[in-house]
Design an enzyme around this catalytic site. Structure first.
Site, short mmCIF file in Angstrom:
data_model
loop_
_atom_site.label_atom_id
_atom_site.label_comp_id
_atom_site.label_asym_id
_atom_site.label_seq_id
_atom_site.Cartn_x
_atom_site.Cartn_y
_atom_site.Cartn_z
N CYS A 40 26.94 9.17 12.71
CA CYS A 40 27.38 7.78 12.59
C CYS A 40 27.70 7.43 11.12
CB CYS A 40 26.35 6.84 13.20
SG CYS A 40 27.02 5.21 13.60
N HIS A 48 25.05 9.11 18.81
CA HIS A 48 23.60 9.02 18.73
C HIS A 48 23.01 9.67 19.98
CE1 HIS A 48 23.40 6.42 15.25
NE2 HIS A 48 24.32 5.63 15.77
#
Length: 471
Positions: free
Chosen positions: A320, A418
């Protein structure tokens, strides 16, 4: 119809995992049960199937209850950004950034949202197990404390106050918390729970007798110190992670979703920005709530150059915000840190732009489409995860279909996914890479629940709740 509430004398007393354990125990008994936390403050979050963002703690509690995570389980989420500001997420959607005082002005309206979410869960379940926040007796906050006093007055639950005896001062903390509660909330306290005890339990009994004499409330269980890697509650939990692992995770000032690394926790060591990375076999640059600001901090301490040297012959992985930092440039059009253009670390041929305040929040399943370090054997296989990010990244060589990016040689790569390491095939490859034996993904909550069931008077807790419900 009163529910069960697990409150605490402090942050990190064990509320989250005790709630998860009770959810697992009640679920196995055949009850319909759901976790609930009115307001959580956390940078560890999860995306539900319908794309709503909630705190990660409520997600793992939901799984413990045998339920899919639901936005109603955590209607208000605050994601700290520093400088006394947080992103306010209401019913799974980002609303705006607020200061502490601005947030307090929102509380009356948010309390109505909290009550509606709680009531609908209550209608659908036999039990709602509520988690409080921080210490319950924050007397300076009673008029705006939704997660403790507010929800207690809405739900009228049986309240159990848990303390971490490993920190010391537990008797004073339990008595002080109980004594400082408003009278109407104090009357709901049904028991005390002593957590993380090491030693000979009978030595505590005289203290329990005195505590009951002073309060009329008994200790309903002593949970021993659990020698296992339970899911992290908040950033304080990083200190509980071990040292000496082969995988270095850069500890960014605003690190988020470090729970991504729970499946390889035994391999991980967090690395301070001023620290050395020379002794690791693999580096991970994790997510962050503030990509531009944390990139500046990383450069300030020279960690960017350390990462570039490391990447000459060893793998670097970005998740991310970490993926965004590994690119060539980040352009912010006033969304995160003002109108700025900053150079990235430059190891991945990718550029990121922040144009809108809106987030991408979704669960995804992707194929591995490029051969990259560590997971090179997984090309063509599927992986699942979830995205929580602002910004759009354009990369020359995506790694997971249209997601992620890599260096030309594949030694450095990044992704927005994630939860990637919760895929057993991915976790296995990380263990293989560092030469450790992989024994499958463990469920520490299930083992902890068995300990709680043995050491806590669960029958008393259930009987009291059911008898209160029938009145």
């Amino acid at each position: 119809m009163p529910s069960i509430m697990i409150a605490g004398t402090t942050s990190s007393a064990g509320k989250s995992v005790v709630v998860a354990a009770l959810c697992r125990i009640l679920s196995k008994m055949g009850y319909e049960v759901a976790p609930f936390k009115a307001q959580n403050m956390s940078l560890n979050s999860y995306i539900t199937q319908d794309g709503h963002e909630i705190a990660y703690a409520q997600a793992f509690q939901a799984f413990a209850a045998g339920k899919e995570p639901d936005v109603r389980m955590n209607p208000v989420l605050l994601k700290p950004k520093g400088n006394f500001r947080s992103q306010l997420v209401v019913m799974g959607r980002p609303v705006k950034d607020v200061s502490t005082l601005e947030y307090y002005r929102e509380v009356p309206g948010l309390l109505r949202v909290v009550e509606e979410a709680y009531r609908t869960l209550e209608e659908e379940n036999d039990f709602v197990v509520i988690e409080g926040a921080g210490g319950m007796a924050e007397i300076n906050l009673y008029d705006r404390d939704m997660a403790n006093i507010g929800i207690a007055r809405i739900a009228k639950p049986d309240v159990y106050i848990v303390t971490d005896i490993d920190r010391g001062g537990s008797f004073a903390s339990l008595y002080g918390t109980y004594s400082l509660l408003p009278e109407d909330v104090r009357s709901l306290v049904s028991g005390f729970i002593v957590n993380r005890f090491r030693g000979y339990e009978p030595l505590l009994y005289p203290g329990f007798e005195k505590l009951e004499e002073l309060t009329g409330v008994r200790v309903v269980g002593v949970i021993p110190y659990f020698e296992g890697d339970l899911p992290s509650e908040d950033s304080l939990s990083i200190e509980d992670w071990g040292e000496g692992g082969e995988v270095g995770v850069i500890r960014l000032p605003r690190i988020s979703n470090f729970t991504d690394f729970e499946p390889i926790r035994g391999l991980v060591e967090f690395v301070d920005l001023k620290g050395s990375v020379d002794d690791y076999e693999l580096l991970i640059l994790p997510g962050t709530k503030e990509t531009v600001r944390d990139l500046a901090e990383l450069k300030r301490w020279g960690m960017d150059e350390k990462i570039r040297r490391f990447a000459r012959d060893r793998p670097v992985v970005g998740i991310c915000g970490g993926f965004q930092m590994l690119g060539k440039a980040i352009v912010d059009h006033g969304v995160e840190a003002g109108n700025v253009r900053v150079k990235g670390i430059g190891l991945i041929d990718a550029d990121t732009e922040f144009r809108r305040y809106e987030k991408v929040t979704r669960q995804v399943t992707k194929r591995v489409t490029e051969e990259v370090s560590v997971i090179e054997r997984l090309r063509g296989e599927e992986v699942s995860g979830y995205e929580i990010h602002m910004g759009l990244t354009r990369a020359r060589w995506p790694v997971f279909e249209d997601d992620g990016g890599k260096s030309e040689d594949g030694l450095v790569w990044g992704t927005y996914l994630h939860g990637l390491l919760f895929n057993e095939n991915v976790a296995r490859e990380f263990y293989r890479y560092v030469g450790r034996r992989f024994e499958g993904l463990d469920d520490p909550v299930d083992r902890f629940a068995r300990v709680v069931e043995e050491k806590l008077d669960v029958e008393h807790i259930i009987d009291r709740a059911l008898s209160s419900r029938s009145l």
